[in-house]
Design a protein around this motif. Structure first.
Motif, PDB file in Angstrom:
ATOM      1  N   ALA A  29       0.838  -1.369   0.050  1.00 22.98           N
ATOM      2  CA  ALA A  29       0.121  -0.174  -0.082  1.00 22.98           C
ATOM      3  C   ALA A  29       0.831   1.041  -0.104  1.00 22.98           C
ATOM      4  O   ALA A  29       0.381   2.183  -0.228  1.00 22.98           O
ATOM      5  CB  ALA A  29      -0.883   0.130   1.162  1.00 22.98           C
ATOM      6  N   ALA A  30       2.023   1.045   0.464  1.00 23.99           N
ATOM      7  CA  ALA A  30       2.984   2.280   0.040  1.00 23.99           C
ATOM      8  C   ALA A  30       3.546   2.898  -1.037  1.00 23.99           C
ATOM      9  O   ALA A  30       3.771   3.832  -0.964  1.00 23.99           O
ATOM     10  CB  ALA A  30       4.362   2.057   1.068  1.00 23.99           C
ATOM     11  N   LEU A  31       2.915   2.194  -1.999  1.00 20.72           N
ATOM     12  CA  LEU A  31       3.244   2.408  -3.509  1.00 20.72           C
ATOM     13  C   LEU A  31       2.145   3.056  -3.810  1.00 20.72           C
ATOM     14  O   LEU A  31       2.209   3.697  -4.962  1.00 20.72           O
ATOM     15  CB  LEU A  31       3.463   1.068  -4.140  1.00 20.72           C
ATOM     16  CG  LEU A  31       4.720   0.285  -3.916  1.00 20.72           C
ATOM     17  CD1 LEU A  31       4.758  -1.114  -4.623  1.00 20.72           C
ATOM     18  CD2 LEU A  31       5.970   1.020  -4.189  1.00 20.72           C
ATOM     19  N   ALA A  32       0.919   3.213  -3.378  1.00 24.05           N
ATOM     20  CA  ALA A  32      -0.026   4.046  -3.948  1.00 24.05           C
ATOM     21  C   ALA A  32       0.339   5.586  -4.129  1.00 24.05           C
ATOM     22  O   ALA A  32       0.765   6.036  -2.957  1.00 24.05           O
ATOM     23  CB  ALA A  32      -1.265   3.990  -2.773  1.00 24.05           C
ATOM     24  N   GLY A  33      -0.238   5.889  -5.379  1.00 23.30           N
ATOM     25  CA  GLY A  33       0.246   7.400  -5.684  1.00 23.30           C
ATOM     26  C   GLY A  33       1.595   7.367  -5.981  1.00 23.30           C
ATOM     27  O   GLY A  33       2.145   8.649  -6.116  1.00 23.30           O
ATOM     28  N   CYS A  34       2.469   6.653  -6.113  1.00 23.58           N
ATOM     29  CA  CYS A  34       3.970   6.847  -6.387  1.00 23.58           C
ATOM     30  C   CYS A  34       4.065   6.884  -8.065  1.00 23.58           C
ATOM     31  O   CYS A  34       3.502   6.050  -8.693  1.00 23.58           O
ATOM     32  CB  CYS A  34       4.418   5.245  -5.954  1.00 23.58           C
ATOM     33  SG  CYS A  34       6.493   5.346  -6.651  1.00 23.58           S
ATOM     34  N   ARG A  35       4.803   8.020  -8.543  1.00 29.26           N
ATOM     35  CA  ARG A  35       5.028   8.184  -9.676  1.00 29.26           C
ATOM     36  C   ARG A  35       6.223   7.196 -10.172  1.00 29.26           C
ATOM     37  O   ARG A  35       7.395   7.458  -9.692  1.00 29.26           O
ATOM     38  CB  ARG A  35       5.300   9.712 -10.110  1.00 29.26           C
ATOM     39  CG  ARG A  35       4.126  10.516  -9.769  1.00 29.26           C
ATOM     40  CD  ARG A  35       4.406  12.010 -10.174  1.00 29.26           C
ATOM     41  NE  ARG A  35       5.670  12.528  -9.629  1.00 29.26           N
ATOM     42  CZ  ARG A  35       5.782  12.898  -8.496  1.00 29.26           C
ATOM     43  NH1 ARG A  35       4.919  13.174  -7.707  1.00 29.26           N
ATOM     44  NH2 ARG A  35       6.891  13.598  -7.984  1.00 29.26           N
ATOM     45  N   MET A  36       5.869   6.292 -11.171  1.00 34.48           N
ATOM     46  CA  MET A  36       7.083   5.540 -11.707  1.00 34.48           C
ATOM     47  C   MET A  36       7.241   5.549 -13.340  1.00 34.48           C
ATOM     48  O   MET A  36       6.384   5.635 -13.988  1.00 34.48           O
ATOM     49  CB  MET A  36       6.724   4.011 -11.132  1.00 34.48           C
ATOM     50  CG  MET A  36       7.824   3.201 -11.501  1.00 34.48           C
ATOM     51  SD  MET A  36       7.559   1.623 -10.602  1.00 34.48           S
ATOM     52  CE  MET A  36       6.948   1.864  -9.023  1.00 34.48           C
ATOM     53  N   LEU A  37       8.528   5.376 -13.565  1.00 34.41           N
ATOM     54  CA  LEU A  37       8.972   5.434 -14.916  1.00 34.41           C
ATOM     55  C   LEU A  37       9.510   4.386 -15.262  1.00 34.41           C
ATOM     56  O   LEU A  37      10.537   4.109 -14.832  1.00 34.41           O
ATOM     57  CB  LEU A  37       9.719   6.858 -15.343  1.00 34.41           C
ATOM     58  CG  LEU A  37      10.412   7.093 -16.857  1.00 34.41           C
ATOM     59  CD1 LEU A  37       9.404   7.018 -17.688  1.00 34.41           C
ATOM     60  CD2 LEU A  37      11.354   8.011 -16.856  1.00 34.41           C
ATOM     61  N   LEU A  38       9.037   3.665 -16.309  1.00 37.11           N
ATOM     62  CA  LEU A  38       9.740   2.391 -16.909  1.00 37.11           C
ATOM     63  C   LEU A  38      10.298   2.648 -18.087  1.00 37.11           C
ATOM     64  O   LEU A  38       9.733   3.031 -19.137  1.00 37.11           O
ATOM     65  CB  LEU A  38       8.356   1.306 -16.977  1.00 37.11           C
ATOM     66  CG  LEU A  38       8.903   0.169 -17.824  1.00 37.11           C
ATOM     67  CD1 LEU A  38       9.990  -0.738 -17.069  1.00 37.11           C
ATOM     68  CD2 LEU A  38       7.801  -0.734 -18.185  1.00 37.11           C
ATOM     69  N   ALA A  39      11.587   2.551 -18.043  1.00 33.44           N
ATOM     70  CA  ALA A  39      12.599   2.784 -19.397  1.00 33.44           C
ATOM     71  C   ALA A  39      12.838   1.239 -19.834  1.00 33.44           C
ATOM     72  O   ALA A  39      13.636   0.602 -19.284  1.00 33.44           O
ATOM     73  CB  ALA A  39      13.909   3.483 -18.996  1.00 33.44           C
ATOM     74  N   GLU A  40      12.160   0.791 -20.942  1.00 31.77           N
ATOM     75  CA  GLU A  40      12.220  -0.433 -21.565  1.00 31.77           C
ATOM     76  C   GLU A  40      11.941  -0.519 -23.140  1.00 31.77           C
ATOM     77  O   GLU A  40      10.888   0.104 -23.288  1.00 31.77           O
ATOM     78  CB  GLU A  40      11.373  -1.549 -20.688  1.00 31.77           C
ATOM     79  CG  GLU A  40      11.383  -2.864 -20.844  1.00 31.77           C
ATOM     80  CD  GLU A  40      12.390  -3.644 -20.982  1.00 31.77           C
ATOM     81  OE1 GLU A  40      13.178  -3.755 -22.329  1.00 31.77           O
ATOM     82  OE2 GLU A  40      12.908  -3.815 -20.052  1.00 31.77           O
ATOM     83  N   ASP A  41      12.882  -0.847 -23.829  1.00 31.78           N
ATOM     84  CA  ASP A  41      12.555  -1.051 -25.270  1.00 31.78           C
ATOM     85  C   ASP A  41      11.926  -2.209 -25.695  1.00 31.78           C
ATOM     86  O   ASP A  41      11.326  -2.166 -26.861  1.00 31.78           O
ATOM     87  CB  ASP A  41      13.837  -0.754 -26.050  1.00 31.78           C
ATOM     88  CG  ASP A  41      14.736  -2.215 -25.741  1.00 31.78           C
ATOM     89  OD1 ASP A  41      15.040  -2.432 -24.717  1.00 31.78           O
ATOM     90  OD2 ASP A  41      15.464  -2.592 -26.813  1.00 31.78           O
ATOM     91  N   ASN A  42      11.665  -3.253 -25.059  1.00 32.29           N
ATOM     92  CA  ASN A  42      10.868  -4.412 -25.315  1.00 32.29           C
ATOM     93  C   ASN A  42       9.510  -4.271 -24.948  1.00 32.29           C
ATOM     94  O   ASN A  42       9.140  -4.230 -23.794  1.00 32.29           O
ATOM     95  CB  ASN A  42      11.631  -5.646 -24.700  1.00 32.29           C
ATOM     96  CG  ASN A  42      11.244  -6.843 -25.016  1.00 32.29           C
ATOM     97  OD1 ASN A  42      10.098  -7.283 -24.577  1.00 32.29           O
ATOM     98  ND2 ASN A  42      11.806  -7.449 -26.129  1.00 32.29           N
ATOM     99  N   LYS A  43       8.550  -4.523 -25.703  1.00 33.12           N
ATOM    100  CA  LYS A  43       7.227  -4.442 -25.772  1.00 33.12           C
ATOM    101  C   LYS A  43       6.721  -5.288 -24.762  1.00 33.12           C
ATOM    102  O   LYS A  43       5.937  -5.034 -23.907  1.00 33.12           O
ATOM    103  CB  LYS A  43       6.490  -4.520 -27.159  1.00 33.12           C
ATOM    104  CG  LYS A  43       5.158  -4.372 -27.007  1.00 33.12           C
ATOM    105  CD  LYS A  43       4.506  -4.527 -28.409  1.00 33.12           C
ATOM    106  CE  LYS A  43       2.895  -4.329 -28.184  1.00 33.12           C
ATOM    107  NZ  LYS A  43       2.232  -4.626 -29.752  1.00 33.12           N
ATOM    108  N   THR A  44       7.371  -6.568 -24.747  1.00 31.79           N
ATOM    109  CA  THR A  44       6.537  -7.736 -24.042  1.00 31.79           C
ATOM    110  C   THR A  44       7.043  -7.347 -22.307  1.00 31.79           C
ATOM    111  O   THR A  44       6.073  -7.434 -21.658  1.00 31.79           O
ATOM    112  CB  THR A  44       7.367  -8.993 -24.319  1.00 31.79           C
ATOM    113  OG1 THR A  44       6.835  -9.422 -25.702  1.00 31.79           O
ATOM    114  CG2 THR A  44       6.832 -10.135 -23.212  1.00 31.79           C
ATOM    115  N   ASN A  45       8.131  -6.812 -22.281  1.00 35.03           N
ATOM    116  CA  ASN A  45       8.676  -6.444 -20.728  1.00 35.03           C
ATOM    117  C   ASN A  45       7.954  -5.474 -20.371  1.00 35.03           C
ATOM    118  O   ASN A  45       7.605  -5.336 -18.989  1.00 35.03           O
ATOM    119  CB  ASN A  45      10.004  -6.261 -20.749  1.00 35.03           C
ATOM    120  CG  ASN A  45      11.030  -7.678 -20.976  1.00 35.03           C
ATOM    121  OD1 ASN A  45      10.539  -8.679 -20.841  1.00 35.03           O
ATOM    122  ND2 ASN A  45      12.242  -7.326 -21.440  1.00 35.03           N
TER     123      ASN A  45
END
Length: 831
Positions: free
Chosen positions: A699-715
């Motif tokens: 629950a501590a992750l609620a509202g967390c802003r996260m950026l995913l840097a990944e070139d693979n579509k599946t991942n």
């Protein structure tokens, strides 16, 4: 000086020997008698003081025990006694003269009442049934129905003490039942102090043996251990059950023997000297004369032998000897020198004869060196060539020195050695060295080529690891997500097959990478403090479901003297155990697997773990190569059970890196046994408890802003599914350049950063983000690269954490939760 044996037999020496023996015998007898009397008196003094200590200690113990028995009698009639009543009785029993520090009532083997309560609260509620240190003694009191005196032992509330445990029974006849135990505690230090064991004025040293009342069979618990080995005075201290043994000696040890009066000794020595010395000196003068005659004869024989040896040595060595009269130029050659120069004439030799043999190229230098030495009166060494009448060329090494004869004429004496063979060997050695140098150059080139090939192999493995792990991440991740869906029995069986096959393929990849890192020396051992039993039990529990599925038993036996906490690499130890136990389960169809953990008696951190099974066994021929890479017992086993054959190879190398090894301790048809030895160390940080792992709330992750840097579509899709329904604001970047721009615009809390991306890789992107003047996010490497060097590169670039693909959902969420909670804590402290 050595006395001749024949001289001792002369009559002149007999009176000296007789008188000397009588004087020595009288002195020895006097000394022995004096020592005996002295020892008897000394032991009597020690016994007197020791008996006083024994009587004082025995009386105090008996008195205290009788007081406690009275309290036992009251408890038998008042089993429902409260703490207030117990305190009142405790004050009456202990009083002011008792040596008992406190008493405790233990109904049903649980401490419920203590007097005095102040300072002993920590012991309340202690359950002997659950306490390894107390359980055995408590059961012994219960079953025997007799009082047991134990100790000294360490108390829960601190300190060392003797504990008397008294059984308490209620009722009589058929209604008689065991109520519990009454424990009385006597502080060990206080007991010793009260009865004078530590008194500085005490004239003796005392030691006590018989811990837990076991007499001579018990351990020593007081005093210097050397006292029992120093012929002490011993006394028995009887206890209600058992006894103690007390040993005593004088303070500082048994004193040296008491000396006789020195004037008497001096008289004896002078009298003996007046008799022995004159006669002895006369005998020595006669013996010296005979020694001189004998020495002269021996030296004559030695000179004769030496001369003969010299002749033989010169003849065997083929050294030619020459002598030159520098005034007349007359030269003498021995037979060896004539043979070297192939000189047939037996007549006299002129100096010019030698010159005629010299090689034209060496003649001038050789003659110059000879004449310079003859004029200067010194020594010389020269090497030159000679030409024999047959035309053969020989290499000669000449050495000589000048000296003056009895008439004052200067002469030269020297030798010639034929070193032709040595010169030829030297020339061949130079050629061989040149050849060897060329071969070394070739080997250097080959080494460079091999290192280049090794780097290519490592790069290939790294690339293959990345390329395989990327799709494996998608397969395993999607399978894990699918397992959370509501599937039918047949579909779930299909999914389980996919997961099992994927995990098997991942294990093969990990084994190959581990072997490559071990061969390259890149797989580090990372020691930490850890709980040994939890580590072993974790490895066993991991394989227990598979064993249960096959109908096999699985047992774990820990030795009693194992340390709780140790210092070592728990991850590598668990990896070895999983390999060994996994093989045992794999190759066993009936019976089970036993794991036994023991340690060396002298070094408790030198561990031995035996894994025994009742499986297919290993023959003697198969055992020869069981630890070789890519090797299993035979091809049929590989087809039947699968595997790469790398597990035992990796485990063996890891065990050696941890200071031990693995050996096949038994090869038989019905089963096999592998013995693992590792050398661990004492924990760095002192720890009295067990490590507790806490699962954090996502629950501590609620509202967390996260950026995913990944070139693979599946991942990207997989991470989206993992993080769905958690209230996370997720943005996606398809390359490193886009990740830097979005980080500057959106300022996320956490970035999941892939290492290998187009335009700008994860390392460079991290460096640029760390250089931005923004609120810095937590950056987690999420990569398929599996080498330790990749992890180090990520951390060096500025990343905070490293996760390796394929990644489990639970691992990802736990890591993100831990990082987010840690970040919130830091912000709260700084605010």
């Amino acid at each position: 000086m050595k006395i001749p044996v024949g001289g001792l037999l002369k009559r002149a020496y007999i009176p000296v020997l007789v008188a000397l023996c009588m004087v020595l015998a009288a002195g020895y007898y006097s000394e022995r008698q004096n020592q005996t009397i002295h020892n008897q008196a000394l032991r009597a003094d020690v016994l007197r003081e020791a008996s006083q200590l024994q009587s004082s200690l025995k009386g105090a113990l008996q008195a205290d025990i009788q007081l406690v028995r009275g309290l036992v009698a009251v408890l038998s009639t008042e089993p429902d006694m409260a703490q207030a009543r117990f305190t009142e009785l405790g004050e009456m029993v202990m009083g002011t003269e008792s040596g008992i520090s406190h008493v405790a009532a233990v109904p049903d083997l649980v401490i419920s009442m203590i007097y005095p309560l102040s300072g002993n609260e920590a012991a309340l509620g202690l359950d002997y049934n659950q306490n390894d240190a107390q359980r055995e003694a408590a059961y012994k009191v219960r079953d025997s129905g007799e009082m047991v005196l134990a100790g000294p032992v360490q108390l829960v509330q601190g300190g060392e003490a003797f504990i008397g445990r008294f059984p308490v029974f209620t009722g009589a006849g058929e209604n008689r039942r065991f109520w519990g135990i009454l424990s009385s505690v006597m502080k060990a230090g206080q007991l010793y102090e009260q009865h004078g064991f530590n008194d500085l004025n005490l004239g003796i040293e005392v030691a006590l043996m018989g811990q837990d009342g076991m007499g001579l069979d018990g351990a020593q618990f007081f005093g210097d251990p050397s006292i029992f080995a120093d012929n002490p005075v011993t006394l028995d201290i009887p206890l209600p059950v058992g006894s103690w043994m007390m040993a005593a000696r004088p303070k500082g040890g048994w004193s040296a023997r008491k000396a006789n009066p020195w004037p008497w000794r001096l008289v004896v020595f002078i009298a003996g000297g007046l008799i022995v010395i004159p006669i002895f000196m006369a005998g020595r003068l006669s013996a010296a004369r005979r020694d001189v005659i004998r020495t002269l004869k021996r030296r004559e024989r030695q000179l004769e032998i030496l001369s003969r040896r010299l002749e033989i040595a010169v003849d065997i060595s083929k050294i030619g000897i020459w002598e030159l009269n520098t005034r007349s130029n007359e030269t003498l050659w021995d037979q060896n020198l004539r043979s070297i120069y192939d000189y047939k004439d037996e007549g006299p030799i002129e100096f010019g004869t030698w010159e005629s043999y010299l090689h034209p190229e060496d003649r001038q230098q050789a003659i110059y060196e000879m004449r310079r030495a003859s004029h200067a009166g010194g020594s010389f060494t020269s090497q030159f060539r000679i030409v024999l009448p047959s035309g053969e060329v020989r290499h000669i090494r000449s050495m000589g020195t000048a000296y003056a004869d009895s008439a004052g004429w200067l002469r030269m004496l020297g030798v010639n050695l034929d070193v032709t063979r040595d010169v030829h060997l030297h020339e061949k050695l130079i050629e061989a060295n040149a050849t060897l140098l060329q071969r070394n150059n070739d080997l250097t080139d080959a080494k460079v080529a091999a290192e280049s090939a090794d780097r290519a192999k490592s790069e290939f493995l790294a690339n293959m690891s990345h390329e395989i792990r990327t799709p494996m991440n998608g397969i395993l991740g999607m399978a894990e997500l699918m397992s959370e869906a509501d599937l039918g029995a047949e579909e779930r069986e299909y999914l389980t097959t996919i997961q099992d096959s994927s995990n098997a393929l991942l294990k093969i990849i990990n084994d190959i990478l581990d072997l490559s890192r071990l061969e390259a020396g890149r797989l580090a051992i990372s020691p930490v403090d850890f709980d040994l039993r939890n580590c072993v039990a974790g490895a066993v529990n991991l394989l227990r479901p598979k064993a249960r599925e096959k109908g096999l038993w699985m047992s774990v036996d820990f030795a009693e003297n194992l340390p709780e906490q140790v210092y070592g690499d728990d991850g590598r130890l668990r990896q070895i155990l999983v390999n060994l136990i996994g093989n045992a389960v794999k190759f066993t169809s009936e019976g089970g697997v036993d794991v036994k953990v023991t340690c060396d008696e002298q070094d408790p951190y030198s561990l031995e773990i035996a894994v025994e099974d009742t499986g297919i066994g290993i023959s003697d021929s198969q055992a020869e190569y069981i630890f070789d890479r890519f090797a299993q017992a035979d091809a049929a086993i590989t087809r039947a059970f699968g595997g790469t054959g790398l597990g035992l190879t990796i485990s063996s190398i890891l065990a050696k890196r941890m200071g031990g090894g693995i050996e096949l301790c038994r090869a038989r048809e019905e089963g096999s046994c592998f013995r693992l030895k590792v050398q661990l160390a004492q924990p760095v940080k002192s720890s009295t408890g067990f490590r507790v792992e806490t699962l954090m709330d996502t629950a501590a992750l609620a509202g967390c802003r996260m950026l995913l840097a990944e070139d693979n579509k599946t991942n990207r899709l997989l991470v989206q599914k993992y993080l769905s329904d958690l209230g996370i604001i997720l943005s996606e970047a398809h390359n490193g350049r886009q990740a830097v721009a979005m980080c500057q615009q959106e300022q996320p809390d956490i970035i999941l950063m892939d290492m290998a991306m187009p335009e700008l890789d994860g390392l460079e992107a991290t460096r640029e983000i760390r250089a931005l003047n923004i609120k810095q996010p937590v950056i987690v490497a999420l990569t398929a690269n599996a080498f330790e060097s990749d992890r180090e590169a990520c951390l060096a670039a500025g990343m905070d954490y490293f996760l390796q693909k394929p990644i489990r959902k639970s691992v990802l969420l736990q890591t993100l939760t831990m990082l987010q909670v840690g970040k919130d804590v830091k912000q709260g402290l700084s605010g």
